[in-house]
Design a protein around this motif. Structure first.
Motif, PDB file in Angstrom:
ATOM      1  N   ARG A 160     -44.939  32.325  -9.488  1.00 24.45           N
ATOM      2  CA  ARG A 160     -43.607  32.901  -9.290  1.00 24.45           C
ATOM      3  C   ARG A 160     -43.617  34.105  -8.337  1.00 24.45           C
ATOM      4  O   ARG A 160     -42.566  34.667  -8.053  1.00 24.45           O
ATOM      5  N   CYS A 172     -43.293  30.221  -3.693  1.00 21.55           N
ATOM      6  CA  CYS A 172     -42.059  30.424  -4.444  1.00 21.55           C
ATOM      7  C   CYS A 172     -42.012  31.845  -4.994  1.00 21.55           C
ATOM      8  O   CYS A 172     -43.033  32.372  -5.477  1.00 21.55           O
ATOM      9  N   ASN A 197     -39.702  33.881  -7.776  1.00 19.77           N
ATOM     10  CA  ASN A 197     -38.763  33.525  -8.823  1.00 19.77           C
ATOM     11  C   ASN A 197     -38.643  34.657  -9.843  1.00 19.77           C
ATOM     12  O   ASN A 197     -39.630  35.107 -10.410  1.00 19.77           O
ATOM     13  N   TRP A 216     -34.194  33.151  -6.767  1.00 18.90           N
ATOM     14  CA  TRP A 216     -35.425  32.396  -6.529  1.00 18.90           C
ATOM     15  C   TRP A 216     -35.385  31.785  -5.139  1.00 18.90           C
ATOM     16  O   TRP A 216     -34.323  31.532  -4.582  1.00 18.90           O
ATOM     17  N   ALA A 243     -37.039  25.348 -10.815  1.00 11.38           N
ATOM     18  CA  ALA A 243     -37.322  26.785 -10.781  1.00 11.38           C
ATOM     19  C   ALA A 243     -36.871  27.452 -12.075  1.00 11.38           C
ATOM     20  O   ALA A 243     -35.985  28.283 -12.096  1.00 11.38           O
TER      21      ALA A 243
END
Length: 265
Positions: free
Chosen positions: A126, A147, A149, A163, A233
């Protein structure tokens, strides 16, 4: 029930000899439906009459062709359920010879061996940590996913959160694949990467915790691939990945025939 259908390919050509399976919902609950088989004639046409049922399910197939799934956005698919005796219908109740129901199959073209990565779950960090996905066994052709997030930091009762998913091709490029039944990669138009950006400030109707993308990819050595990814997500954080890579430099043919597929990773 009287039903008329016609089978065509992606070019609008008749598919003669297509196998047609029909199932009439004509029995009490718990008992098997009545099943019928037909074969499309030289014009791709078939019909059935003098049967009864609340619904008629129809599916067409033929060796050398791919079916179009029912969840495809197009109206014409390779299968369908047609209701009889009800107000609302999912298809014509009384098709005839002049206006049959059209079923479409995709004719498989020339097939070359492809290296397939199919469908695999990759856990995503994340915090922007790189996830490298290799499309070939040697790892010479890779895609980078990252990513960011904030779903774990959201306040109680907060539905939306920031995100972002970033997809990049080292020394190559990608191009959005808009038609799932186009299997030849374009020659031009590629960009280094793409980003799915979902800030919490987006209107509710535009924000989503799920993303789905399909791309063509071109690498610097002239090889091509097509990939599909689905990103969830939230909760168990992962991306579902599928790719088809052609090892032959210069070949943009990315059509896959499961019966003639190459290596799978």
């Amino acid at each position: 029930i009287t039903f008329y259908g016609k089978v065509i390919d992606q070019h609008g050509e008749s598919v003669s000899g297509a196998h047609v399976s029909l199932s009439a919902n004509d029995k009490p609950m718990g008992q098997p439906n009545s099943e019928y088989i037909r074969t499309a004639d030289a014009e791709g046409c078939f019909s059935i009459d003098n049967i009864v049922g609340l619904t008629l399910a129809v599916a067409v197939s033929k060796a050398g062709y791919k079916g179009i799934p029912q969840n495809d956005s197009r109206i014409v698919t390779s299968s369908g359920v047609f209701e009889y005796g009800l107000e609302s219908t999912r298809g014509p109740q009384q098709p005839n010879k002049v206006a049959p129901v059209i079923f479409r199959l995709h004719k498989i073209g020339a097939v070359e061996p492809l290296v397939k990565v199919g469908e695999k779950n990759f856990r995503m960090a994340r915090d922007g940590t790189l996830l490298l996905i290799a499309l070939d066994e040697l790892g010479a052709h890779q895609v980078i996913l990252r990513c960011w997030n904030n779903d774990l930091q959201r306040q109680e009762g907060q539905q939306q959160y920031d995100w972002k998913l970033e997809i990049t091709i080292p020394k190559g490029g990608l191009l959005v694949r808009k038609d799932v039944f186009v299997f030849e990669a374009p020659q031009e138009g590629y960009v280094p990467g793409d980003t799915v950006n979902m800030p919490a400030s987006l209107p509710y109707a535009k924000w989503d915790s799920f993303a789905e993308r399909s791309y063509f990819i071109r690498f610097e050595d002239g090889t091509f691939a097509r990939v599909n990814l689905r990103m969830g997500a939230g909760g168990d954080h992962f991306v579902v990945w599928e790719s088809f890579f052609n090892l032959k430099s210069g070949s943009r043919n990315l059509e896959d025939d499961p019966k003639k597929s190459g290596a799978e990773r």
